[in-house]
Design a protein around this motif. Structure first.
Motif, PDB file in Angstrom:
ATOM      1  N   HIS A 175       1.043 -12.937  16.262  1.00  0.00           N
ATOM      2  CA  HIS A 175       1.198 -13.126  14.820  1.00  0.00           C
ATOM      3  C   HIS A 175       1.046 -14.597  14.443  1.00  0.00           C
ATOM      4  CE1 HIS A 175       3.513  -9.144  13.814  1.00  0.00           C
ATOM      5  NE2 HIS A 175       2.348  -8.942  14.393  1.00  0.00           N
ATOM      6  N   SER A 176       1.585 -15.496  15.265  1.00  0.00           N
ATOM      7  CA  SER A 176       1.485 -16.937  14.976  1.00  0.00           C
ATOM      8  C   SER A 176       0.030 -17.392  14.986  1.00  0.00           C
ATOM      9  CB  SER A 176       2.280 -17.731  16.014  1.00  0.00           C
ATOM     10  OG  SER A 176       3.656 -17.399  15.965  1.00  0.00           O
ATOM     11  N   ILE A 177      -0.723 -16.943  15.977  1.00  0.00           N
ATOM     12  CA  ILE A 177      -2.131 -17.350  16.076  1.00  0.00           C
ATOM     13  C   ILE A 177      -2.954 -16.731  14.953  1.00  0.00           C
ATOM     14  CG2 ILE A 177      -4.210 -17.187  17.515  1.00  0.00           C
ATOM     15  CD1 ILE A 177      -2.390 -17.440  19.957  1.00  0.00           C
ATOM     16  N   LEU A 178      -2.647 -15.506  14.575  1.00  0.00           N
ATOM     17  CA  LEU A 178      -3.360 -14.864  13.471  1.00  0.00           C
ATOM     18  C   LEU A 178      -3.135 -15.626  12.165  1.00  0.00           C
ATOM     19  CD1 LEU A 178      -2.728 -11.078  14.254  1.00  0.00           C
ATOM     20  CD2 LEU A 178      -4.947 -12.220  14.197  1.00  0.00           C
ATOM     21  N   VAL A 179      -1.912 -16.043  11.922  1.00  0.00           N
ATOM     22  CA  VAL A 179      -1.621 -16.800  10.701  1.00  0.00           C
ATOM     23  C   VAL A 179      -2.345 -18.152  10.733  1.00  0.00           C
ATOM     24  CG1 VAL A 179       0.185 -17.958   9.365  1.00  0.00           C
ATOM     25  CG2 VAL A 179       0.592 -15.672  10.298  1.00  0.00           C
ATOM     26  N   SER A 180      -2.346 -18.801  11.891  1.00  0.00           N
ATOM     27  CA  SER A 180      -3.056 -20.071  12.035  1.00  0.00           C
ATOM     28  C   SER A 180      -4.548 -19.892  11.784  1.00  0.00           C
ATOM     29  CB  SER A 180      -2.831 -20.634  13.443  1.00  0.00           C
ATOM     30  OG  SER A 180      -3.595 -21.788  13.658  1.00  0.00           O
ATOM     31  N   ALA A 181      -5.115 -18.797  12.307  1.00  0.00           N
ATOM     32  CA  ALA A 181      -6.547 -18.526  12.108  1.00  0.00           C
ATOM     33  C   ALA A 181      -6.853 -18.285  10.629  1.00  0.00           C
ATOM     34  CB  ALA A 181      -6.963 -17.321  12.942  1.00  0.00           C
ATOM     35  N   LYS A 226       4.267 -15.851   2.635  1.00  0.00           N
ATOM     36  CA  LYS A 226       5.008 -14.658   3.043  1.00  0.00           C
ATOM     37  C   LYS A 226       4.877 -14.414   4.538  1.00  0.00           C
ATOM     38  CE  LYS A 226       4.835 -12.078  -1.315  1.00  0.00           C
ATOM     39  NZ  LYS A 226       4.320 -10.853  -1.987  1.00  0.00           N
ATOM     40  N   LEU A 227       3.680 -14.661   5.072  1.00  0.00           N
ATOM     41  CA  LEU A 227       3.461 -14.466   6.509  1.00  0.00           C
ATOM     42  C   LEU A 227       4.276 -15.460   7.326  1.00  0.00           C
ATOM     43  CD1 LEU A 227      -0.402 -13.802   6.567  1.00  0.00           C
ATOM     44  CD2 LEU A 227       1.415 -12.132   6.976  1.00  0.00           C
ATOM     45  N   HIS A 228       4.371 -16.700   6.848  1.00  0.00           N
ATOM     46  CA  HIS A 228       5.171 -17.711   7.547  1.00  0.00           C
ATOM     47  C   HIS A 228       6.665 -17.332   7.509  1.00  0.00           C
ATOM     48  CE1 HIS A 228       2.612 -20.895   9.013  1.00  0.00           C
ATOM     49  NE2 HIS A 228       1.884 -20.851   7.904  1.00  0.00           N
ATOM     50  N   GLN A 229       7.096 -16.801   6.390  1.00  0.00           N
ATOM     51  CA  GLN A 229       8.491 -16.366   6.294  1.00  0.00           C
ATOM     52  C   GLN A 229       8.762 -15.228   7.278  1.00  0.00           C
ATOM     53  OE1 GLN A 229       9.719 -15.284   2.330  1.00  0.00           O
ATOM     54  NE2 GLN A 229      11.701 -14.497   3.013  1.00  0.00           N
ATOM     55  N   GLU A 246       6.033  -4.926   8.463  1.00  0.00           N
ATOM     56  CA  GLU A 246       5.875  -5.690   7.226  1.00  0.00           C
ATOM     57  C   GLU A 246       4.713  -6.681   7.332  1.00  0.00           C
ATOM     58  OE1 GLU A 246       9.612  -7.511   6.376  1.00  0.00           O
ATOM     59  OE2 GLU A 246      10.578  -5.634   5.791  1.00  0.00           O
ATOM     60  N   PHE A 247       4.567  -7.306   8.494  1.00  0.00           N
ATOM     61  CA  PHE A 247       3.480  -8.266   8.716  1.00  0.00           C
ATOM     62  C   PHE A 247       2.130  -7.593   8.492  1.00  0.00           C
ATOM     63  CE2 PHE A 247       0.342 -10.427  11.326  1.00  0.00           C
ATOM     64  CZ  PHE A 247       0.617 -11.771  11.149  1.00  0.00           C
ATOM     65  N   HIS A 248       1.934  -6.455   9.125  1.00  0.00           N
ATOM     66  CA  HIS A 248       0.640  -5.774   9.033  1.00  0.00           C
ATOM     67  C   HIS A 248       0.437  -5.119   7.662  1.00  0.00           C
ATOM     68  CE1 HIS A 248      -0.742  -6.339  13.172  1.00  0.00           C
ATOM     69  NE2 HIS A 248       0.543  -6.347  13.472  1.00  0.00           N
ATOM     70  N   THR A 249       1.526  -4.730   7.024  1.00  0.00           N
ATOM     71  CA  THR A 249       1.415  -4.182   5.670  1.00  0.00           C
ATOM     72  C   THR A 249       0.943  -5.259   4.703  1.00  0.00           C
ATOM     73  OG1 THR A 249       3.154  -2.539   6.073  1.00  0.00           O
ATOM     74  CG2 THR A 249       2.669  -3.056   3.782  1.00  0.00           C
ATOM     75  N   MET A 250       1.440  -6.489   4.884  1.00  0.00           N
ATOM     76  CA  MET A 250       0.993  -7.599   4.029  1.00  0.00           C
ATOM     77  C   MET A 250      -0.501  -7.859   4.199  1.00  0.00           C
ATOM     78  SD  MET A 250       4.051 -10.432   3.921  1.00  0.00           S
ATOM     79  CE  MET A 250       4.662 -10.346   5.596  1.00  0.00           C
TER      80      MET A 250
END
Length: 245
Positions: free
Chosen positions: A196-202, A125-128, A149-153
């Motif tokens: 957001h990209s780096i957070l998802v990668s982490a 969902k985060l990648h989407q 939406e990102f932070h709500t997830m």
């Protein structure tokens, strides 16, 4: 000595009576409470009063209507609850500083929980969300919604209903305000996507240090962005963008 008592409209009495039974646990999710005609007989009120009370409870999500017009107990709509809490925060004249301070605690708890309990479904969902964000860098209103939406997830990753319910109304207010940042500077959108990209990668790599570092950096960027729009952090939150979202 005493002020005159106001007489409640009959439909308010219907709402209160049904709410009390749900809150007390006497009625549980999915329990049937009958039809409007049956409620009319039980309460001894007019059909119009019953209908109006039921309409309000359906709007709140506390009642749902099944086939055959029978009513049953439903799940309260989070959107309805969040909107009312957000309105209350505005009426209490909460400041940007108060909201950001609250956000700092919740965001750090959210990223910590996501590291521990994150699932493949959350990452998907985060990648989407990231893909949609990249495609909308020049659309401030859409970008603000995707940011929220990102932070709500991430908040939902806590699996803590108290945390989620305390986060979402605040998130609606403060992230609706990010539209101002995206409207005034292009760099705001680019920095958002980078963070957001780096957070998802982490999260994918279970890199706690990087996740914490970039969440703190992301919050700081958010504060600086608001400052750049001329926001007075000790002034009450401006509801303009929230009301127009």
């Amino acid at each position: 000595m005493f002020q005159k008592l106001s007489v409640q409209p009959a439909y308010n009495q219907v709402i209160e009576a049904i709410e009390i039974k749900i809150l007390s646990g006497e009625l549980s999710l999915g329990d049937q409470i009958g039809t409007e005609a049956e409620l009319e007989e039980q309460f001894g009120l007019s059909r119009n009063s019953i209908r109006e009370g039921v309409r309000v409870l359906e709007h709140m999500g506390l009642l749902t209507r099944e086939k055959g017009r029978r009513l049953s107990v439903g799940q309260p709509k989070s959107s309805f609850i969040n909107e009312h809490i957000s309105r209350s925060l505005i009426m209490q004249r909460v400041t940007y500083r108060e909201l950001v301070e609250h956000l700092c605690y919740v965001e750090m708890a959210s990223i910590d929980s996501a590291l521990q309990r994150g699932s493949e479904k959350l990452l998907e969902k985060l990648h989407q969300n990231l893909a949609e964000t990249e495609a909308n860098l020049d659309a401030p209103e859409v970008l603000a919604r995707l940011d929220m939406e990102f932070h709500t997830m991430l908040a939902h990753a806590t699996n803590n209903n108290v945390m989620i319910m305390s986060y979402e109304p605040v998130g609606q207010l403060i992230y609706a305000s990010t539209q101002q940042i995206f409207e005034k500077t292009e760099i705001g959108a680019k920095r958002l996507l980078e963070a957001h990209s780096i957070l998802v990668s982490a999260l994918e790599n279970k890199d706690r240090d990087k996740a914490f570092h970039w969440m703190k950096k992301h919050i700081l960027d958010f504060e600086k962005g608001l400052e750049g729009t001329g926001v007075d952090f000790d002034a009450p939150v401006n509801p303009k963008y929230w009301m127009e979202k």
